[in-house]
Design an enzyme around this catalytic site. Structure first.
Site, PDB file in Angstrom:
ATOM      1  N   ASP A  78       0.817  -1.215   0.000  1.00 56.17           N
ATOM      2  CA  ASP A  78       0.000   0.000   0.000  1.00 56.17           C
ATOM      3  C   ASP A  78       0.850   1.264   0.000  1.00 56.17           C
ATOM      4  OD1 ASP A  78      -2.215  -1.616   0.073  1.00 56.17           O
ATOM      5  OD2 ASP A  78      -3.239  -0.423   1.588  1.00 56.17           O
ATOM      6  N   ASP A 120      -1.510  -5.522   4.178  1.00 57.01           N
ATOM      7  CA  ASP A 120      -2.839  -4.980   4.463  1.00 57.01           C
ATOM      8  C   ASP A 120      -4.022  -5.828   3.986  1.00 57.01           C
ATOM      9  OD1 ASP A 120      -1.016  -2.968   5.043  1.00 57.01           O
ATOM     10  OD2 ASP A 120      -2.418  -1.382   4.541  1.00 57.01           O
ATOM     11  N   LYS A 121      -4.092  -6.170   2.703  1.00 51.39           N
ATOM     12  CA  LYS A 121      -5.252  -6.896   2.179  1.00 51.39           C
ATOM     13  C   LYS A 121      -5.015  -8.395   2.155  1.00 51.39           C
ATOM     14  CE  LYS A 121      -6.407  -2.748   1.718  1.00 51.39           C
ATOM     15  NZ  LYS A 121      -5.085  -2.241   2.013  1.00 51.39           N
ATOM     16  N   CYS A 192       5.122  -2.455   8.115  1.00 49.58           N
ATOM     17  CA  CYS A 192       5.568  -1.171   8.672  1.00 49.58           C
ATOM     18  C   CYS A 192       5.261  -1.076  10.165  1.00 49.58           C
ATOM     19  CB  CYS A 192       4.928  -0.026   7.901  1.00 49.58           C
ATOM     20  SG  CYS A 192       5.422  -0.026   6.162  1.00 49.58           S
ATOM     21  N   GLU A 443      -6.926   4.693  -0.236  1.00 54.86           N
ATOM     22  CA  GLU A 443      -6.543   5.091   1.121  1.00 54.86           C
ATOM     23  C   GLU A 443      -6.014   6.519   1.083  1.00 54.86           C
ATOM     24  OE1 GLU A 443      -4.896   1.958   3.876  1.00 54.86           O
ATOM     25  OE2 GLU A 443      -3.105   3.126   3.467  1.00 54.86           O
ATOM     26  N   SER A 469      -5.734   4.837   6.385  1.00 53.94           N
ATOM     27  CA  SER A 469      -4.765   3.881   6.899  1.00 53.94           C
ATOM     28  C   SER A 469      -4.717   3.978   8.413  1.00 53.94           C
ATOM     29  CB  SER A 469      -3.389   4.213   6.328  1.00 53.94           C
ATOM     30  OG  SER A 469      -2.369   3.616   7.077  1.00 53.94           O
TER      31      SER A 469
END
Length: 558
Positions: A78, A120-121, A192, A443, A469
């Site tokens: 992302d 993330d996904k 992250c 996002e 986010s």
């Protein structure tokens, strides 16, 4: 064994010939076939180490008497996709990951699955697939990145890097300082380092009972992560032997537990998209009304970056997710009698996990706030709901009224913010960025970081039908539903309209009369989404209008 459908009996002789082509021995085919879904790639920093995690899982499966078979899952970074057309593709990968993993698992009749995601996904997509396929499944992620360190000793992370862009535009830092952030914000592989979406979902995988302790918090670069992966490979064999399946684990109680842990940790607002979608696949109703119900009674115990100056590695040292759950259990805020992937109940898992650092994990008697880290706001501007990361909102912005500054795409808003056109008190409105309108529900980390970098965090709010986010700070309210593209009230906002935000009372309103709103609604005309490729075009056609609901793609259209 389920895999007997492809390896045993007269009719399966052709199948066995194909297993022979893979180099498999008769002895291997007599054991359970365990699919290892590896999200390894060389473009996502959180995934560049997953080859090692996958190999460790293979070792564990072999040690415990199974036959491991690796196949891939895609993943988007992302951060790299942020701020351009690439971000339109991020959220749709959740559906692609779930669909493709379901196809592979059922086509090849695996007896069990080990999911190896990180970002993330990827995590929610694989949790959705696990609930759909419903064969014994366990998760192990690649782990979080270590925090960076500036030359002056200050710790840093990716959200600081995005904010530094705004600070440079405002003349608060020079090019040399910006370059220092570039070289130090992301010092290792891993997801992250703050409580962003990837780490939120990895922590919640533990809370759901689908991963072993430490999955969400052991840093990517630590050897403990390799050992965790080996133990995960061993444990899938135990789940297969006991026939413990995802829907046995991810029941309504477990999903409500995950939402409570979400509130205690101060997770990403994206969890309010993903948890209901996972629940939907597991046959459980979990909506935004439930979120506010749980938030109202669940204290916020952690202020990890960007809400504070501590990081996932600190949470790990303080006792991890299980220590947070232990604190919540002291006030009976969790259900603790359900089975988990450890083969034990929630209570058996957490009862001996103590809080080793009350500065990182506040005791439940002394929380940061008595209510959870996420709030769902409703009102005439968001009749179906909107989401804000309350834990990251400065006190001055918990209640705010200001004039709307209206933009129909992210790029125009960023140009105005960095160009100094946004003033103290303004409410930046970014619309037509929802699932259908974007399409893809981008996002909005770039604009909210620009506001912070420009020094406006304590004075300006940002609302959008896109999403935010976990890295976002300040009064950033996303997931406005219905979205502008289907005629939601955000489409009717005009420049200068007064917007009222009241987070303590869960309210978001446009101070315009009902009759004026009806007049504007009658005059509103739909806009065609800006789609350029097949994937986005199909997504825009399928997406539901209630983008904060359980699913982004209507189940009848799957």
């Amino acid at each position: 064994m389920k895999s007997d459908n492809v390896k045993s009996g007269l009719q399966q002789a052709p199948h066995r010939s194909l297993f022979n082509a893979l180099g498999m021995t008769k002895e291997e085919l007599e054991r359970p076939l365990i699919g290892i879904v590896s999200s390894y790639n060389e473009i996502v920093p959180g995934h560049m180490n997953l080859d090692k995690i996958t190999e460790a899982v293979r070792t564990g499966v072999l040690m415990a008497g199974g036959t491991p078979v690796v196949f891939p899952a895609i993943a988007v970074c992302d951060g790299i996709a942020m701020g351009h057309i690439g971000m339109k593709y991020s959220l749709i990968t959740r559906e692609l990951i779930a669909d493709s993993t379901e196809a592979m698992a059922i086509a090849h009749q695996f007896d069990g699955l080990v999911m190896v995601p990180n970002c993330d996904k990827n995590v929610p997509g694989l949790l959705m697939a696990a609930a759909r396929v419903n064969i014994p499944t366990i998760f192990v992620s690649g782990g979080p990145m270590l925090a960076g360190k500036m030359r002056d000793g200050q710790r840093t992370c990716l959200s600081h890097m995005f904010e530094a862009v705004g600070a440079r535009a405002a003349g608060k830092i020079d090019d040399e300082k910006l370059e220092e952030y570039e070289s130090r914000a992301c010092p290792t592989c891993g997801s992250c380092s703050g409580m962003y979406t990837a780490n939120s979902m990895n922590c919640l995988t533990e809370a759901l009972g689908m991963a072993l302790p430490g999955n969400g918090t052991i840093p990517a670069v630590m050897s403990d992560r390799i050992r965790l992966a080996k133990h995960t490979g061993m444990q899938i064999m135990e789940l297969v032997r006991q026939n413990i399946r995802p829907r046995d684990i991810m029941n309504e109680k477990a999903l409500r537990n995950a939402m409570a842990v979400d509130m205690a940790l101060g997770c990403s607002t994206n969890s309010m998209l993903h948890l209901p979608a996972i629940a939907h696949e597991a046959g459980v109703k979990l909506d935004l009304e439930v979120a506010n119900e749980i938030s109202a009674k669940t204290p916020n115990l952690c202020h990890l970056a960007p809400a504070g100056d501590t990081y996932i590695e600190d949470l790990n040292e303080a006792g991890g997710v299980y220590a947070v759950m232990n604190e919540l259990a002291k006030k009976n805020l969790l259900s603790t009698d359900m089975i988990t992937c450890t083969g034990k109940t929630v209570w058996e898992n957490i009862r001996d996990c103590k809080n080793r650092n009350p500065e990182i994990i506040r005791p439940v008697e002394e929380p940061y706030s008595e209510t959870g880290g996420i709030a769902v706001l409703k009102g005439n501007l968001a009749p179906l709901g909107s989401v804000v990361k309350r834990a990251a909102v400065v006190p001055e912005m918990m209640v705010h009224e200001g004039p709307a500054r209206v933009f129909d795409c992210e790029e125009d808003a960023i140009a105005a913010i960095l160009g100094g056109q946004i003033k103290k008190g303004d409410v930046v409105v970014i619309r037509y960025e929802g699932p259908r309108g974007g399409p893809g529900m981008r996002e909005m980390l770039n604009p909210t970081s620009a506001i912070t970098g420009m020094g406006l965090e304590q004075y300006c709010a940002l609302i959008t039908d896109g999403r935010f986010s976990g890295a976002s700070r300040g009064a950033s309210i996303g997931h406005i539903s219905p979205e502008a593209a289907v005629g939601g009230p955000i489409a009717l906002v005009q420049e200068g309209d007064i917007i009222s935000i009241d987070i303590p009372h869960n309210a978001l309103n446009l101070k315009v009369s009902d009759s004026e709103l009806e007049r504007r609604r009658a005059a509103w005309k739909p806009r065609e989404p800006k789609v350029t490729t097949g994937a986005l075009r199909r997504y825009a056609a399928l997406v539901t209008s209630a983008n904060t609901g359980a699913v982004l793609v209507a189940p009848e259209d799957r």
